[in-house]
Write an enzyme that holds these catalytic residues in place. Structure first.
Site, PDB file in Angstrom:
ATOM      1  N   TYR A 109       1.901  -5.216   4.078  1.00  0.00           N
ATOM      2  CA  TYR A 109       1.774  -4.110   3.132  1.00  0.00           C
ATOM      3  C   TYR A 109       1.654  -4.622   1.703  1.00  0.00           C
ATOM      4  O   TYR A 109       2.341  -5.567   1.319  1.00  0.00           O
ATOM      5  CB  TYR A 109       2.994  -3.180   3.230  1.00  0.00           C
ATOM      6  CG  TYR A 109       2.889  -2.040   2.256  1.00  0.00           C
ATOM      7  CD1 TYR A 109       2.053  -0.975   2.546  1.00  0.00           C
ATOM      8  CD2 TYR A 109       3.561  -2.049   1.047  1.00  0.00           C
ATOM      9  CE1 TYR A 109       1.905   0.067   1.633  1.00  0.00           C
ATOM     10  CE2 TYR A 109       3.423  -1.015   0.143  1.00  0.00           C
ATOM     11  CZ  TYR A 109       2.591   0.039   0.442  1.00  0.00           C
ATOM     12  OH  TYR A 109       2.440   1.055  -0.451  1.00  0.00           O
ATOM     13  N   TRP A 111      -0.527  -3.915  -2.439  1.00  0.00           N
ATOM     14  CA  TRP A 111      -1.708  -3.459  -3.186  1.00  0.00           C
ATOM     15  C   TRP A 111      -2.758  -4.531  -3.386  1.00  0.00           C
ATOM     16  O   TRP A 111      -3.905  -4.234  -3.686  1.00  0.00           O
ATOM     17  CB  TRP A 111      -1.278  -2.914  -4.552  1.00  0.00           C
ATOM     18  CG  TRP A 111      -1.016  -1.457  -4.515  1.00  0.00           C
ATOM     19  CD1 TRP A 111      -0.116  -0.805  -3.715  1.00  0.00           C
ATOM     20  CD2 TRP A 111      -1.667  -0.451  -5.294  1.00  0.00           C
ATOM     21  NE1 TRP A 111      -0.160   0.546  -3.972  1.00  0.00           N
ATOM     22  CE2 TRP A 111      -1.095   0.789  -4.937  1.00  0.00           C
ATOM     23  CE3 TRP A 111      -2.649  -0.475  -6.276  1.00  0.00           C
ATOM     24  CZ2 TRP A 111      -1.492   1.994  -5.517  1.00  0.00           C
ATOM     25  CZ3 TRP A 111      -3.048   0.724  -6.851  1.00  0.00           C
ATOM     26  CH2 TRP A 111      -2.469   1.936  -6.464  1.00  0.00           C
TER      27      TRP A 111
HETATM   28  N1  LIG Z   1      12.880   0.890  -5.973  1.00  0.00           N
HETATM   29  C1  LIG Z   1      11.580   1.164  -5.779  1.00  0.00           C
HETATM   30  N2  LIG Z   1      10.842   0.363  -4.991  1.00  0.00           N
HETATM   31  C2  LIG Z   1       9.538   0.622  -4.800  1.00  0.00           C
HETATM   32  C3  LIG Z   1       8.930   1.740  -5.407  1.00  0.00           C
HETATM   33  C4  LIG Z   1       9.723   2.579  -6.228  1.00  0.00           C
HETATM   34  O1  LIG Z   1       9.245   3.590  -6.782  1.00  0.00           O
HETATM   35  N3  LIG Z   1      11.038   2.261  -6.403  1.00  0.00           N
HETATM   36  N4  LIG Z   1       7.599   1.984  -5.190  1.00  0.00           N
HETATM   37  C5  LIG Z   1       7.061   1.516  -3.926  1.00  0.00           C
HETATM   38  C6  LIG Z   1       5.614   1.655  -3.891  1.00  0.00           C
HETATM   39  S1  LIG Z   1       5.024   3.250  -4.106  1.00  0.00           S
HETATM   40  C7  LIG Z   1       4.765   0.629  -3.646  1.00  0.00           C
HETATM   41  S2  LIG Z   1       3.096   0.963  -3.438  1.00  0.00           S
HETATM   42  C8  LIG Z   1       5.239  -0.746  -3.493  1.00  0.00           C
HETATM   43  C9  LIG Z   1       4.308  -1.801  -4.106  1.00  0.00           C
HETATM   44  O2  LIG Z   1       4.566  -3.043  -3.569  1.00  0.00           O
HETATM   45  P1  LIG Z   1       3.451  -4.199  -3.524  1.00  0.00           P
HETATM   46  O3  LIG Z   1       2.090  -3.597  -3.424  1.00  0.00           O
HETATM   47  O4  LIG Z   1       3.843  -5.152  -2.461  1.00  0.00           O
HETATM   48  O5  LIG Z   1       3.640  -4.854  -4.962  1.00  0.00           O
HETATM   49  P2  LIG Z   1       2.675  -5.812  -5.800  1.00  0.00           P
HETATM   50  O6  LIG Z   1       3.512  -6.439  -6.858  1.00  0.00           O
HETATM   51  O7  LIG Z   1       1.463  -5.070  -6.214  1.00  0.00           O
HETATM   52  O8  LIG Z   1       2.311  -6.943  -4.740  1.00  0.00           O
HETATM   53  C10 LIG Z   1       1.043  -7.412  -4.504  1.00  0.00           C
HETATM   54  C11 LIG Z   1       1.133  -8.930  -4.371  1.00  0.00           C
HETATM   55  O9  LIG Z   1      -0.123  -9.410  -3.903  1.00  0.00           O
HETATM   56  C12 LIG Z   1      -0.559 -10.512  -4.710  1.00  0.00           C
HETATM   57  N5  LIG Z   1      -2.031 -10.418  -4.728  1.00  0.00           N
HETATM   58  C13 LIG Z   1      -2.809  -9.692  -5.545  1.00  0.00           C
HETATM   59  N6  LIG Z   1      -4.110  -9.831  -5.212  1.00  0.00           N
HETATM   60  C14 LIG Z   1      -4.149 -10.661  -4.152  1.00  0.00           C
HETATM   61  C15 LIG Z   1      -5.211 -11.191  -3.363  1.00  0.00           C
HETATM   62  O10 LIG Z   1      -6.384 -10.919  -3.582  1.00  0.00           O
HETATM   63  N7  LIG Z   1      -4.857 -12.002  -2.334  1.00  0.00           N
HETATM   64  C16 LIG Z   1      -3.568 -12.341  -2.069  1.00  0.00           C
HETATM   65  N8  LIG Z   1      -3.324 -13.127  -1.026  1.00  0.00           N
HETATM   66  N9  LIG Z   1      -2.558 -11.862  -2.831  1.00  0.00           N
HETATM   67  C17 LIG Z   1      -2.835 -11.041  -3.848  1.00  0.00           C
HETATM   68  C18 LIG Z   1       0.080 -10.316  -6.060  1.00  0.00           C
HETATM   69  O11 LIG Z   1       0.255 -11.556  -6.701  1.00  0.00           O
HETATM   70  C19 LIG Z   1       1.391  -9.617  -5.705  1.00  0.00           C
HETATM   71  O12 LIG Z   1       2.455 -10.518  -5.550  1.00  0.00           O
HETATM   72  O13 LIG Z   1       6.550  -0.875  -4.068  1.00  0.00           O
HETATM   73  C20 LIG Z   1       7.467   0.096  -3.544  1.00  0.00           C
HETATM   74  N10 LIG Z   1       8.808  -0.204  -3.994  1.00  0.00           N
HETATM   75  N1  LIG Z   2       1.411   1.688 -14.536  1.00  0.00           N
HETATM   76  C1  LIG Z   2       1.614   1.852 -13.224  1.00  0.00           C
HETATM   77  N2  LIG Z   2       1.127   2.945 -12.599  1.00  0.00           N
HETATM   78  C2  LIG Z   2       1.342   3.115 -11.261  1.00  0.00           C
HETATM   79  C3  LIG Z   2       2.036   2.147 -10.501  1.00  0.00           C
HETATM   80  C4  LIG Z   2       2.547   0.998 -11.192  1.00  0.00           C
HETATM   81  O1  LIG Z   2       3.194   0.115 -10.600  1.00  0.00           O
HETATM   82  N3  LIG Z   2       2.316   0.891 -12.548  1.00  0.00           N
HETATM   83  N4  LIG Z   2       2.199   2.325  -9.148  1.00  0.00           N
HETATM   84  C5  LIG Z   2       1.273   3.244  -8.468  1.00  0.00           C
HETATM   85  C6  LIG Z   2       1.779   3.611  -7.140  1.00  0.00           C
HETATM   86  S1  LIG Z   2       1.665   2.442  -5.894  1.00  0.00           S
HETATM   87  C7  LIG Z   2       2.263   4.830  -6.834  1.00  0.00           C
HETATM   88  S2  LIG Z   2       2.737   5.184  -5.231  1.00  0.00           S
HETATM   89  C8  LIG Z   2       2.389   5.883  -7.853  1.00  0.00           C
HETATM   90  C9  LIG Z   2       3.782   6.502  -7.758  1.00  0.00           C
HETATM   91  O2  LIG Z   2       3.834   7.727  -8.355  1.00  0.00           O
HETATM   92  P1  LIG Z   2       5.265   8.476  -8.432  1.00  0.00           P
HETATM   93  O3  LIG Z   2       6.051   8.169  -7.227  1.00  0.00           O
HETATM   94  O4  LIG Z   2       5.025   9.895  -8.717  1.00  0.00           O
HETATM   95  O5  LIG Z   2       5.879   7.739  -9.719  1.00  0.00           O
HETATM   96  P2  LIG Z   2       7.343   7.412 -10.259  1.00  0.00           P
HETATM   97  O6  LIG Z   2       7.074   6.729 -11.567  1.00  0.00           O
HETATM   98  O7  LIG Z   2       8.145   6.687  -9.273  1.00  0.00           O
HETATM   99  O8  LIG Z   2       8.019   8.809 -10.516  1.00  0.00           O
HETATM  100  C10 LIG Z   2       7.459   9.793 -11.353  1.00  0.00           C
HETATM  101  C11 LIG Z   2       8.547  10.543 -12.056  1.00  0.00           C
HETATM  102  O9  LIG Z   2       9.334  11.262 -11.125  1.00  0.00           O
HETATM  103  C12 LIG Z   2      10.618  11.424 -11.660  1.00  0.00           C
HETATM  104  N5  LIG Z   2      11.595  11.608 -10.588  1.00  0.00           N
HETATM  105  C13 LIG Z   2      12.219  10.661  -9.856  1.00  0.00           C
HETATM  106  N6  LIG Z   2      13.076  11.238  -8.981  1.00  0.00           N
HETATM  107  C14 LIG Z   2      12.963  12.568  -9.167  1.00  0.00           C
HETATM  108  C15 LIG Z   2      13.592  13.710  -8.564  1.00  0.00           C
HETATM  109  O10 LIG Z   2      14.417  13.616  -7.658  1.00  0.00           O
HETATM  110  N7  LIG Z   2      13.213  14.937  -9.035  1.00  0.00           N
HETATM  111  C16 LIG Z   2      12.294  15.086 -10.012  1.00  0.00           C
HETATM  112  N8  LIG Z   2      11.984  16.332 -10.378  1.00  0.00           N
HETATM  113  N9  LIG Z   2      11.697  14.035 -10.595  1.00  0.00           N
HETATM  114  C17 LIG Z   2      12.023  12.799 -10.178  1.00  0.00           C
HETATM  115  C18 LIG Z   2      10.910  10.164 -12.427  1.00  0.00           C
HETATM  116  O11 LIG Z   2      11.707  10.451 -13.534  1.00  0.00           O
HETATM  117  C19 LIG Z   2       9.535   9.623 -12.765  1.00  0.00           C
HETATM  118  O12 LIG Z   2       9.283   9.603 -14.133  1.00  0.00           O
HETATM  119  O13 LIG Z   2       2.210   5.355  -9.171  1.00  0.00           O
HETATM  120  C20 LIG Z   2       1.045   4.523  -9.266  1.00  0.00           C
HETATM  121  N10 LIG Z   2       0.832   4.224 -10.669  1.00  0.00           N
HETATM  122 MO   LIG Z   3       2.717   3.149  -4.028  1.00  0.00          MO
END
Ligand SMILES: Nc1nc2c(c(=O)[nH]1)N[C@H]1C(S)=C(S)[C@@H](COP(=O)(O)OP(=O)(O)OC[C@H]3O[C@@H](n4cnc5c(=O)[nH]c(N)nc54)[C@H](O)[C@@H]3O)O[C@H]1N2
Ligand SMILES: Nc1nc2c(c(=O)[nH]1)N[C@H]1C(S)=C(S)[C@@H](COP(=O)(O)OP(=O)(O)OC[C@H]3O[C@@H](n4cnc5c(=O)[nH]c(N)nc54)[C@H](O)[C@@H]3O)O[C@H]1N2
Ligand SMILES: [Mo]
Length: 789
Positions: A109, A111
């Protein structure tokens, strides 16, 4: 010839000085490019790049097997590519022969990077399918609960996302937008495959100018708009985290009691309204879901809830629910309750009305580009049926054979011995990282392709250096935005880095299926093929793409405005529910689901219902850990990507991630801005720096994700020196229905850091073991490469 590259955070033009040195600048048509994007080039060439293949010392000395703490502690030995690929091929062949393909985990898993051919996970899946299959993972950390729930009660998430109204439709029609979790412009900086024009900030301003009123129900004020000027455009209703379901049920209660529910819509387009209404009115459990009832739970004054109900539905109303709400214990419930509330209001299927999941989550939501399936690498077929819900990885490693429930089925965790990861960082995305470190010791072998010495690389046995997008040609395309980018290399591969495709081709050759994997094509051959295969699909959607050579010549095709304005989300269903039924069992919006009720999960009512998480401000545990930790998305990077860049580091205080607290919560603890603190609970602790803000609800602590995990060593048990909030979050499924990640249900305490302070080492380049301490093949006598002998 124009020269472009693309990243999840935007499209860039490449310019060169007289000496030929490259620099990036934002695509000229992007009205609002993220500033941090410009740091990618410097970050790609720095000392944290993985430059050569490297093997964990303990793995070399003892051979494959449980690492007993060695993963993350041992250093690595740099080796040449042939040695590394021989070792991987040999180990994969050994595991396959001894334990079968069910022992190989390839969920991988993450990005990774933009670009459709070098999509790391697709490359890996294609490779592992040809190797006989692998244990996969389902859904995502993003939308674990939504993707399981919504198909039962509305429609699948992909269909819904593709159908969201564009910003212009919202500006023309929406008059009240009730946002749960804001519309975070910081999150709309990103889109998988390559964001194009960044429109969210401008769109919010346009909507406000046309008279739309915004209400932001959220623990954080600044997740509305750009977090600087725009929060003022919305009324902020602070709410206790994880309690939105109670708030939504109380709004439904008021509308029903006032007789303001849309009876006709509920009768013709919904099923189960009677059961839902009985619950809301308290006929089933004796507790009417009144504003007073909700006020106790949510911390929102009852009068404000009651007044808000009277505002809803008078003019075109849209409910926007951030993805974060379902990344929580019982995260299915707020999504279902929001849907029920929108059904009660009755604006679903009208332009700019109804329900949205979610404007602001990524850039594509609100775009109106034509929709077609972009260039895609064929992955083949996976003969292995074993899988896990993506966030259950540590459970799988700890408990092979143990049963788990998921979407109404009962399954067992496979016994995985070999993990292969490309393009994801489990030490970024997973919860309870101290637990993950323990789980990570158990398999025989962990292989990771990485660009940088992240924690994912440092905890792997075999680290294979991967190129970045800046070092390769590719096709940039984000499914719903309407741009196709001919990405051309900006710099030569750094060190000995190779593309994921080339790495896997090298292993495939050693295992005897090199030709099947590459089909005899080089990168240019693949790009041409994937592009040409896509052209007829684009054509069917009304987009005439030029031939491949003309595409490369032009560098960027912009067809984002080619499409007719799309029909409003669910408009056909609204117009004719008989002939355009939803994919749910009843063909309607299910406010009570006999199927879900039939799964028999304890506490799951079959209709939306407020369910107490084990960790929220009303829990008994809140006496010990009185702050609810929100770990949201970082503003100046994508997850852990670019955390080592200057843009991300500039936001740190003495190298530590800020923890945002309400000024009164900080004062109660005697804490001042900039002070270093311990954020902790029973699962772990991290060092963080206090930042106070009155844009936070009382009792809430907020730390962005993304600080590279930096375990401080045995003298600091379970401490992350850098401030990664996932040492604190719980590793438990939302519920047995979805098993999604519940990162946002997390209680902590914060106190001044006293005693010795662990140094930040996340950005220290690794110290390699200078010469291999042992001769290859392995010291234990077992040949690591049976396929080669
Ligand atoms: N506490 C908490 N945890 C969360 C979240 C949260 O809201 N709160 N959000 C969750 C969500 S929504 C997501 S999507 C995940 C994201 O989690 P990830 O998608 O696993 O996070 P990234 O840091 O984007 O990791 C991508 C890795 O791939 C490497 N990479 C980039 N491009 C390439 C490539 O072309 N080839 C190879 N081999 N490697 C590459 C980068 O160096 C990086 O280390 O985290 C989740 N974790
Ligand atoms: N710059 C940047 N943009 C991103 C990403 C990144 O790593 N960096 N990650 C991308 C990815 S993989 C994803 S999945 C999306 C995630 O998109 P989301 O999951 O929607 O993003 P978050 O920033 O985790 O949360 C959005 C807001 O929800 C509020 N929130 C948290 N818990 C609660 C709750 O219980 N109730 C209410 N009402 N609000 C709450 C928080 O205060 C926060 O500001 O973002 C994407 N966009
Ligand atoms: Mo995500």
């Amino acid at each position: 010839m124009p020269h472009y590259t693309a990243a999840h955070w935007g499209i860039q033009e490449v310019i060169r000085d007289r000496a030929g040195n490259p620099a990036l600048r934002p695509w000229r048509d992007d009205p609002d490019p993220p500033a941090f994007a410009m740091h990618a080039l410097a970050a790609s060439t720095g000392e944290l790049r993985v430059r050569r293949p490297a093997i964990r010392r303990g793995w070399l000395e003892h051979g494959p097997g449980p690492a007993r703490g060695g993963r993350g502690r041992d250093g690595h030995v740099e080796v040449d590519w042939n040695t590394a690929l021989d070792l991987v091929a040999g180990e994969l062949a050994r595991v396959r022969a001894a334990h079968g393909n069910e022992a190989i985990f390839g969920g991988s898993y993450g990005w990774a990077s933009a670009g459709r051919f070098h999509h790391a996970q697709s490359q890996l899946h294609r490779f592992l399918n040809l190797a006989g299959g692998f244990v996969r993972s389902t859904h995502s950390y993003s939308l674990g609960a939504a993707r399981v729930l919504l198909p039962h009660v509305l429609a699948d998430m992909d269909r819904l996302q593709a159908g969201h109204d564009d910003w212009d439709t919202l500006a023309a029609h929406t008059r009240l937008m009730l946002c749960f979790g804001g519309i975070p412009v910081r999150n709309a900086q990103i889109d998988p495959g390559g964001a194009g024009r960044h429109e969210a900030r401008g769109a919010i301003a346009r909507m406000a100018a046309r008279g739309c009123r915004f209400i932001n129900v959220s623990p954080t004020r600044d997740d509305f708009g750009d977090g600087r000027e725009q929060p003022a455009l919305a009324e902020w209703i602070p709410i206790r985290p994880n309690t939105d379901t109670a708030f939504m049920l109380a709004l439904a209660h008021e509308l029903i009691v006032l007789g303001r529910h849309d009876r006709a819509f509920l009768a013709s387009h919904c099923s189960g309204f009677g059961r839902f209404a009985d619950h809301v009115l308290g006929l089933d459990d004796g507790q009417p879901k009144t504003p007073e009832w909700a006020a106790d739970i949510t911390g929102v004054p009852a009068a404000r809830i009651a007044a808000l109900a009277r505002e809803l539905g008078r003019e075109r109303s849209l409910i926007n629910v951030a993805w974060s709400l379902q990344r929580a214990e019982h995260g299915e419930q707020p999504y279902w309750a929001a849907l029920a509330l929108a059904a009660v209001i009755g604006h679903i299927g009208l332009p700019g009305g109804g329900i949205a999941f979610a404007y602001g989550a990524v850039n594509a939501i609100g775009y109106r580009g034509p929709k077609f399936h972009g260039p895609t690498l064929a992955q083949g077929r996976n003969p292995v049926s074993a899988f896990i819900p993506v966030a259950r990885i540590a459970d799988m490693l700890f408990d092979p054979g143990a049963p788990f429930e998921y979407d109404g089925g009962r399954h067992r965790y496979p016994h995985v011995r070999y993990l292969h990861w490309a393009g994801g960082n489990p030490f970024h995305h997973h919860q309870d990282l101290n637990r993950l470190v323990r789980a990570w010791q158990l398999p025989d072998t962990i292989v990771a392709h990485e660009q940088f010495w992240t924690a994912a690389a440092r905890h792997a046995d075999i680290v294979l250096p991967a190129t970045t997008t800046l070092e390769r040609a590719d096709i940039g395309f984000s499914s719903r935005e309407g741009h196709m980018v001919a990405m051309r290399p900006v710099i030569a591969p750094v060190g000995e880095a190779r593309d994921d495709h080339a790495i896997l081709a090298g292993i495939a050759r050693r295992l005897g299926f090199g030709e099947a994997f590459t089909e005899g094509l080089d990168t240019e051959g693949w790009l041409r093929r994937l592009y040409e295969e896509c052209r007829p699909r684009a054509e069917a959607a009304g987009v005439r793409l030029p031939g491949y050579d003309a595409f490369v010549e032009r560098g960027l095709i912009d067809f984002s405005r080619a499409a007719e304005p799309p029909e409003p989300l669910l408009a056909r269903f609204r117009a004719d529910p008989i002939n355009h039924p939803l994919p749910s069992d009843s063909g309607r919006i299910e406010l009570h689901s006999p199927r879900l009720a039939g799964f028999g999960h304890t506490g799951f009512a079959g209709h939306p219902r407020w369910r107490e998480p084990t960790e929220w401000l009303g829990a008994a545990l809140a006496r010990q850990y009185p702050l609810h930790l929100i770990s949201d998305q970082p503003a100046n990077k994508l997850h852990g990507q670019l955390d080592h860049s200057a843009a991300s580091r500039a936001d740190r205080v003495r190298g530590r991630e800020p923890v945002v607290l309400h000024p009164l919560d900080a004062a109660e603890r005697g804490l001042a801005d900039g002070e270093l603190v311990r954020v902790f609970n029973d699962r772990g602790a991290c060092v963080a720096a206090v930042r106070t803000s009155d844009g936070l609800a009382r009792g809430v602590a907020c730390m962005a994700t993304g600080a590279w995990f930096d375990p401080a060593g045995p003298e600091f048990d379970g401490v992350c020196a850098h401030g990664n909030p996932n040492v604190l979050t719980q590793d438990a499924g939302c519920s047995p229905l979805s098993q999604g990640c519940s990162a946002q249900s997390c209680l902590v305490q914060v106190e001044r850091w006293t005693g010795p302070l662990p140094p930040v080492r996340a950005f220290d380049p690794p110290a390699f073991v200078a010469t291999p301490p042992i001769r290859l093949p392995l010291a234990n006598g077992a040949s690591p490469c049976p396929s080669l002998t």
